[in-house]
Design a protein around this motif. Sequence first.
Motif, mmCIF file in Angstrom:
data_model
loop_
_atom_site.group_PDB
_atom_site.id
_atom_site.type_symbol
_atom_site.label_atom_id
_atom_site.label_comp_id
_atom_site.label_asym_id
_atom_site.label_seq_id
_atom_site.Cartn_x
_atom_site.Cartn_y
_atom_site.Cartn_z
ATOM 1 N N LEU A 11 50.763 100.954 45.239
ATOM 2 C CA LEU A 11 49.608 100.404 44.365
ATOM 3 C C LEU A 11 49.915 101.830 43.069
ATOM 4 C CD1 LEU A 11 47.557 97.514 45.501
ATOM 5 C CD2 LEU A 11 50.333 97.502 44.127
ATOM 6 N N SER A 12 50.002 101.629 41.546
ATOM 7 C CA SER A 12 49.285 102.892 41.055
ATOM 8 C C SER A 12 47.941 102.127 40.379
ATOM 9 C CB SER A 12 50.391 103.372 39.758
ATOM 10 O OG SER A 12 50.650 101.854 39.433
ATOM 11 N N TYR A 13 47.190 102.860 40.341
ATOM 12 C CA TYR A 13 45.611 102.445 39.460
ATOM 13 C C TYR A 13 45.368 103.649 38.448
ATOM 14 C CZ TYR A 13 43.129 105.079 42.747
ATOM 15 O OH TYR A 13 42.143 105.241 43.586
ATOM 16 N N ASP A 14 44.380 102.594 37.437
ATOM 17 C CA ASP A 14 43.732 103.956 36.708
ATOM 18 C C ASP A 14 41.977 103.492 37.185
ATOM 19 O OD1 ASP A 14 44.070 105.842 34.937
ATOM 20 O OD2 ASP A 14 42.186 104.445 33.754
ATOM 21 N N VAL A 15 41.207 104.133 36.641
ATOM 22 C CA VAL A 15 39.688 104.149 36.310
ATOM 23 C C VAL A 15 39.222 104.508 35.920
ATOM 24 C CG1 VAL A 15 37.361 103.688 38.032
ATOM 25 C CG2 VAL A 15 39.618 103.392 39.461
ATOM 26 N N GLY A 16 38.645 104.492 34.753
ATOM 27 C CA GLY A 16 37.596 104.932 33.405
ATOM 28 C C GLY A 16 36.484 103.998 33.043
ATOM 29 N N GLY A 17 35.557 104.621 32.698
ATOM 30 C CA GLY A 17 33.879 104.210 32.430
ATOM 31 C C GLY A 17 32.858 103.829 33.472
ATOM 32 N N ASP A 18 31.703 103.291 32.958
ATOM 33 C CA ASP A 18 30.857 103.840 33.852
ATOM 34 C C ASP A 18 30.088 102.487 33.868
ATOM 35 O OD1 ASP A 18 29.225 104.465 36.278
ATOM 36 O OD2 ASP A 18 27.493 104.563 34.641
ATOM 37 N N GLY A 19 29.672 101.457 35.045
ATOM 38 C CA GLY A 19 28.751 100.105 35.135
ATOM 39 C C GLY A 19 29.751 99.138 35.668
ATOM 40 N N ARG A 50 42.408 99.298 36.140
ATOM 41 C CA ARG A 50 43.780 98.749 36.012
ATOM 42 C C ARG A 50 44.397 98.943 36.626
ATOM 43 N NH1 ARG A 50 44.608 100.975 29.976
ATOM 44 N NH2 ARG A 50 44.419 102.648 30.900
ATOM 45 N N TYR A 51 45.748 98.303 37.673
ATOM 46 C CA TYR A 51 46.874 98.835 37.958
ATOM 47 C C TYR A 51 48.052 98.268 37.718
ATOM 48 C CZ TYR A 51 46.138 94.065 41.027
ATOM 49 O OH TYR A 51 45.318 92.722 40.984
ATOM 50 N N ASP A 52 48.821 98.289 38.343
ATOM 51 C CA ASP A 52 49.976 98.225 38.219
ATOM 52 C C ASP A 52 50.600 97.339 38.880
ATOM 53 O OD1 ASP A 52 50.789 99.032 35.511
ATOM 54 O OD2 ASP A 52 51.279 100.456 36.693
ATOM 55 N N LEU A 53 50.799 95.807 39.144
ATOM 56 C CA LEU A 53 51.168 94.921 40.259
ATOM 57 C C LEU A 53 52.655 95.510 40.631
ATOM 58 C CD1 LEU A 53 50.758 91.533 38.562
ATOM 59 C CD2 LEU A 53 48.965 92.082 40.853
ATOM 60 N N ARG A 54 52.415 95.113 42.153
ATOM 61 C CA ARG A 54 54.049 95.508 42.430
ATOM 62 C C ARG A 54 55.283 95.166 42.253
ATOM 63 N NH1 ARG A 54 54.130 95.605 49.017
ATOM 64 N NH2 ARG A 54 51.998 95.244 49.506
ATOM 65 N N GLY A 55 56.378 96.263 41.660
ATOM 66 C CA GLY A 55 57.447 96.162 40.704
ATOM 67 C C GLY A 55 57.114 96.379 39.553
ATOM 68 N N PHE A 56 55.547 96.345 38.965
ATOM 69 C CA PHE A 56 55.518 96.710 37.633
ATOM 70 C C PHE A 56 55.174 98.024 37.337
ATOM 71 C CE2 PHE A 56 55.164 92.163 39.187
ATOM 72 C CZ PHE A 56 55.460 91.814 37.436
ATOM 73 N N GLY A 57 55.155 98.711 36.180
ATOM 74 C CA GLY A 57 54.564 99.997 36.245
ATOM 75 C C GLY A 57 55.497 101.093 36.745
ATOM 76 N N GLU A 58 54.251 101.977 37.704
ATOM 77 C CA GLU A 58 54.910 102.581 38.040
ATOM 78 C C GLU A 58 54.659 102.296 40.086
ATOM 79 O OE1 GLU A 58 52.402 106.554 37.045
ATOM 80 O OE2 GLU A 58 52.511 106.154 35.233
ATOM 81 N N SER A 59 53.962 100.862 40.292
ATOM 82 C CA SER A 59 53.735 100.895 41.805
ATOM 83 C C SER A 59 55.340 100.279 42.500
ATOM 84 C CB SER A 59 53.337 98.985 41.706
ATOM 85 O OG SER A 59 51.203 99.696 40.971
ATOM 86 N N ALA A 60 55.571 101.273 43.163
ATOM 87 C CA ALA A 60 56.512 100.711 43.670
ATOM 88 C C ALA A 60 57.455 99.653 43.727
ATOM 89 C CB ALA A 60 56.865 101.743 44.723
#
Length: 261
Positions: A11-19, A50-60
Amino acid sequence: MLMLSDDLGQLSYDVGGDGPPVVLIHAGVADHHMWDALVPTLAERHTVIRYDLRGFGESAPPTGPFGETDDLRRLLDHLGHERVRLVGASWGGRVAVDFTLAHPERVHSLAMFAAPWPRYSWSADMIAYDEAETAALDAGDLDAAVRINLDMWLRGPARGWADVADGLSDRLSGPLRTSLENQALVGQYSEGPGAGDLATVSVPTLVGVGKLDVPDFQDIARRYATAIPGADLVEFATAAHLIAMDAPSELGSVLVPFLAR
């Protein structure tokens, strides 16, 4: 993008911000980039995942049976978040609902926008769209399948392309193509939507839909708002199916106070 990789898949994912953490789950014709315009607003107050579900975006794509709710649980465990705010669009909205039903102790609040309803009796227009997409894919015409989906989910049935913001079609075309390339594998291996009782949802819930969306989804939104105790229904006058892309400012103005609850 960061990557969660183990024996169960990638699973590819991204994290940003705080709280307090909020998880954004994309639509089934998009990837995590559909939230790009909304993230800066939310990241002022939240850790935004944010993350990409399986088979979407950069998730295999999947190589065997899997569950979308299991993937989300894996990601939250990996990041060390016990309880989160969930925001889902379209199929991502259904994933958010199913996760809430399966793991209520891990959900602080639920926001769902144009989520599908399992085993819904689709209209003739929706059946015609599905048949057109299937015919294009069966013929190996991926370009045609992309155009069919852009017409249905980005433009929508209630406006012309002149009314769609410049650049949105180009932004969505790549992620949409990836989703169509992997659609058969995802459909083959996904466990699909859950079957829990919506009346048991006890967290604050926001249901949203674009007034320019397919009529089926406007009806479904009202169903969710009725079936989930205490749910609030919000309609977005200038949006079709993908509210986060059509009306990010309006969506942010609704989500910020809701997520603060």
